[in-house]
Design a protein around this motif. Structure first.
Motif, short mmCIF file in Angstrom:
data_model
loop_
_atom_site.label_atom_id
_atom_site.label_comp_id
_atom_site.label_asym_id
_atom_site.label_seq_id
_atom_site.Cartn_x
_atom_site.Cartn_y
_atom_site.Cartn_z
N GLU A 82 62.28 -17.91 -4.60
CA GLU A 82 63.69 -17.98 -4.94
C GLU A 82 63.96 -17.43 -6.34
OE1 GLU A 82 61.88 -20.43 -3.78
OE2 GLU A 82 62.71 -20.71 -1.75
N LEU A 83 63.12 -17.81 -7.29
CA LEU A 83 63.29 -17.32 -8.66
C LEU A 83 62.97 -15.83 -8.77
CD1 LEU A 83 61.86 -20.29 -10.76
CD2 LEU A 83 64.25 -19.65 -10.42
N GLN A 84 62.03 -15.35 -7.99
CA GLN A 84 61.73 -13.92 -7.98
C GLN A 84 62.94 -13.12 -7.50
OE1 GLN A 84 58.26 -13.76 -5.48
NE2 GLN A 84 56.83 -13.90 -7.19
N LEU A 85 63.60 -13.60 -6.47
CA LEU A 85 64.79 -12.91 -5.96
C LEU A 85 65.95 -13.02 -6.95
CD1 LEU A 85 64.66 -13.94 -2.19
CD2 LEU A 85 64.04 -11.73 -3.21
N LEU A 86 66.03 -14.16 -7.66
CA LEU A 86 67.05 -14.31 -8.69
C LEU A 86 66.82 -13.30 -9.82
CD1 LEU A 86 69.46 -15.86 -9.89
CD2 LEU A 86 67.80 -17.45 -10.92
N HIS A 87 65.55 -13.15 -10.23
CA HIS A 87 65.21 -12.16 -11.25
C HIS A 87 65.56 -10.75 -10.78
CE1 HIS A 87 61.97 -9.19 -12.43
NE2 HIS A 87 62.66 -9.33 -13.54
N PHE A 88 65.26 -10.46 -9.51
CA PHE A 88 65.58 -9.14 -8.95
C PHE A 88 67.08 -8.88 -9.01
CE2 PHE A 88 67.09 -6.72 -5.28
CZ PHE A 88 66.44 -5.52 -5.47
N CYS A 89 67.88 -9.87 -8.61
CA CYS A 89 69.34 -9.69 -8.59
C CYS A 89 69.90 -9.55 -10.00
CB CYS A 89 69.99 -10.87 -7.87
SG CYS A 89 69.63 -10.95 -6.10
N LEU A 90 69.36 -10.33 -10.94
CA LEU A 90 69.82 -10.26 -12.34
C LEU A 90 69.53 -8.89 -12.93
CD1 LEU A 90 70.91 -11.59 -14.92
CD2 LEU A 90 68.58 -12.37 -15.40
N PHE A 91 68.30 -8.41 -12.76
CA PHE A 91 67.94 -7.09 -13.29
C PHE A 91 68.68 -5.97 -12.56
CE2 PHE A 91 63.92 -6.87 -16.06
CZ PHE A 91 64.33 -7.97 -16.78
N LEU A 92 68.94 -6.17 -11.27
CA LEU A 92 69.70 -5.17 -10.53
C LEU A 92 71.11 -5.05 -11.09
CD1 LEU A 92 69.96 -3.17 -8.16
CD2 LEU A 92 70.63 -5.12 -6.71
N GLY A 93 71.74 -6.18 -11.38
CA GLY A 93 73.09 -6.16 -11.95
C GLY A 93 73.12 -5.47 -13.31
N ILE A 94 72.14 -5.80 -14.15
CA ILE A 94 72.06 -5.18 -15.48
C ILE A 94 71.82 -3.68 -15.36
CG2 ILE A 94 70.73 -5.08 -17.62
CD1 ILE A 94 70.18 -8.09 -17.28
N TYR A 95 70.93 -3.32 -14.45
CA TYR A 95 70.58 -1.90 -14.28
C TYR A 95 71.77 -1.10 -13.77
CZ TYR A 95 67.83 2.19 -12.90
OH TYR A 95 67.33 3.47 -12.77
N LEU A 96 72.50 -1.66 -12.81
CA LEU A 96 73.67 -0.96 -12.28
C LEU A 96 74.76 -0.83 -13.34
CD1 LEU A 96 73.96 -2.46 -8.67
CD2 LEU A 96 73.12 -0.20 -9.34
N ALA A 97 74.90 -1.87 -14.18
CA ALA A 97 75.88 -1.80 -15.27
C ALA A 97 75.51 -0.70 -16.26
CB ALA A 97 75.95 -3.15 -15.98
N ALA A 98 74.21 -0.58 -16.56
CA ALA A 98 73.75 0.48 -17.47
C ALA A 98 73.96 1.86 -16.86
CB ALA A 98 72.28 0.27 -17.81
N LEU A 99 73.64 1.99 -15.57
CA LEU A 99 73.85 3.27 -14.89
C LEU A 99 75.32 3.66 -14.89
CD1 LEU A 99 71.53 3.08 -11.73
CD2 LEU A 99 71.18 4.45 -13.80
N LEU A 100 76.18 2.70 -14.57
CA LEU A 100 77.62 2.97 -14.50
C LEU A 100 78.18 3.32 -15.87
CD1 LEU A 100 80.29 2.98 -12.91
CD2 LEU A 100 80.48 0.53 -13.39
N GLY A 101 77.86 2.49 -16.88
CA GLY A 101 78.41 2.70 -18.22
C GLY A 101 77.95 4.00 -18.85
N ASN A 102 76.64 4.21 -18.85
CA ASN A 102 76.11 5.44 -19.46
C ASN A 102 76.45 6.67 -18.65
OD1 ASN A 102 74.38 4.63 -21.91
ND2 ASN A 102 73.63 3.23 -20.34
N GLY A 103 76.42 6.55 -17.32
CA GLY A 103 76.79 7.68 -16.48
C GLY A 103 78.24 8.09 -16.68
N LEU A 104 79.12 7.09 -16.84
CA LEU A 104 80.54 7.38 -17.06
C LEU A 104 80.76 8.09 -18.39
CD1 LEU A 104 83.33 7.05 -15.81
CD2 LEU A 104 83.50 4.81 -16.92
N ILE A 105 80.03 7.66 -19.41
CA ILE A 105 80.15 8.32 -20.72
C ILE A 105 79.67 9.76 -20.65
CG2 ILE A 105 79.14 8.38 -23.04
CD1 ILE A 105 79.41 5.40 -23.21
N ILE A 106 78.53 9.98 -19.99
CA ILE A 106 77.98 11.33 -19.86
C ILE A 106 78.95 12.25 -19.12
CG2 ILE A 106 76.15 12.70 -18.77
CD1 ILE A 106 74.28 10.28 -19.27
#
Length: 308
Positions: A21-45
């Motif tokens: 359960e905690l492994q999947l929670l870590h996966f979802c947390l990092f996925l959200g952060i990663y998508l936010a970074a992709l969206l934010g930096n990609g939009l700036i570029i």
């Protein structure tokens, strides 16, 4: 396992959790952060590349910064996510070497670029009449290229030296990615001193860059406070404060991670500090830069309107 690093075929990265359960929670947390970074930096570029009004030195360097942030977070986070999803800790020896090299390369380049960006703000505010001369298109390309080249050489030096050391303490890395201080913990008792010397030399160079940034901002703030109009001061601060916030977050966490005393080191502290300097900046930098920059926000809105 042999005491030689040549016998190691893989490393075991730190697991965030040992329950599914905690492994999947870590996966979802990092996925959200990663998508936010992709969206934010990609939009700036995309915004800077598509809007000719943003083809200025400041935004050219910001575009480079966004590319570096995307590279940094893509080097560490996806592997950690995959390990949590598939319930494994393994990373191949070659994968660890590649991860350490790429992260060190991108991280070092980003610090060099932040120093260049401080110089850009200094010239823009303290010597505006010479801005076009000192920061022409050719000069900007040369400075950006120097930052990338410096990062590459630094990464090559540290990676080659780190993995040339004999590893006597197994293959379990106490971090969620291959990090130089954690690999050094696996090396033989005396062998790591050479790489430690390189790190201290690097810290001295980094401190020189830090002094340059501080001196630049002291001069910038002096110049801004002499601006008679409140609107002019607000505009100057709006272009400088985001950069200063990014530099502060970047430096404090990175320096603490590399020079903290072993007596205050712990698994949780190492993990938190690594998270702060490797994951948080790429995710929050786009929001820091766009939050107070009306010109960038207007360009993003215009791009959104055009796409819809």
């Amino acid at each position: 396992m042999s005491n030689s690093s040549s016998s190691i075929s893989q490393f075991l990265l730190l697991a965030f959790a040992d329950t599914r359960e905690l492994q999947l929670l870590h996966f979802c947390l990092f996925l959200g952060i990663y998508l936010a970074a992709l969206l934010g930096n990609g939009l700036i570029i995309i915004t800077i590349a598509c809007d000719h009004r943003l083809h200025t030195p400041m935004y050219f360097f910001l575009l480079n910064l966004s590319v570096l942030d995307l590279g940094c977070i893509s080097t560490t986070v996806p592997k950690s996510m995959a390990n949590s999803l598939w319930d494994t800790r393994a990373i191949s020896y070659t994968g660890c070497v590649g991860q350490l090299f790429l992260f060190t390369f991108l991280f070092s380049t980003e610090y060099c670029l932040l120093t260049v960006m401080a110089y850009d703000r200094y010239v823009a505010i303290c010597h505006p009449l010479h801005y076009g001369t000192l920061l022409g298109s050719r000069a900007c390309v040369h400075m950006a290229a120097a930052a990338w080249a410096s990062g590459f050489l630094n990464a090559e030096l540290h990676t080659a030296n780190t993995f040339s050391l004999p590893l006597c303490h197994g293959n379990a890395v106490d971090q969620f990615f291959c990090e130089i201080p954690q690999i050094l913990k696996l090396s033989c008792s005396d062998a790591y001193l050479r790489e430690t010397g390189f790190i201290l030399f690097n810290v001295c160079l980094d401190f020189g860059c830090f002094v340059f940034i501080v001196v630049s901002y002291v001069q910038i703030f002096k110049a801004v406070l002499r601006i008679p109009s409140q609107q002019g001061r607000h505009k100057a601060f709006s272009t400088c404060l985001p950069h200063l916030a990014v530099v502060s977050l970047f430096l404090i966490s990175a320096v603490f991670a590399n020079v903290k005393s072993p007596s205050i080191s712990s698994l949780l502290l190492d993990l938190v500090v690594a998270f702060l300097y490797s994951v948080v900046p790429p995710a929050v930098n786009p929001f820091i830069y766009s939050m107070r920059n009306q010109e960038l926000k207007d360009a993003m809105w215009k791009l959104r309107t055009r796409c819809l």
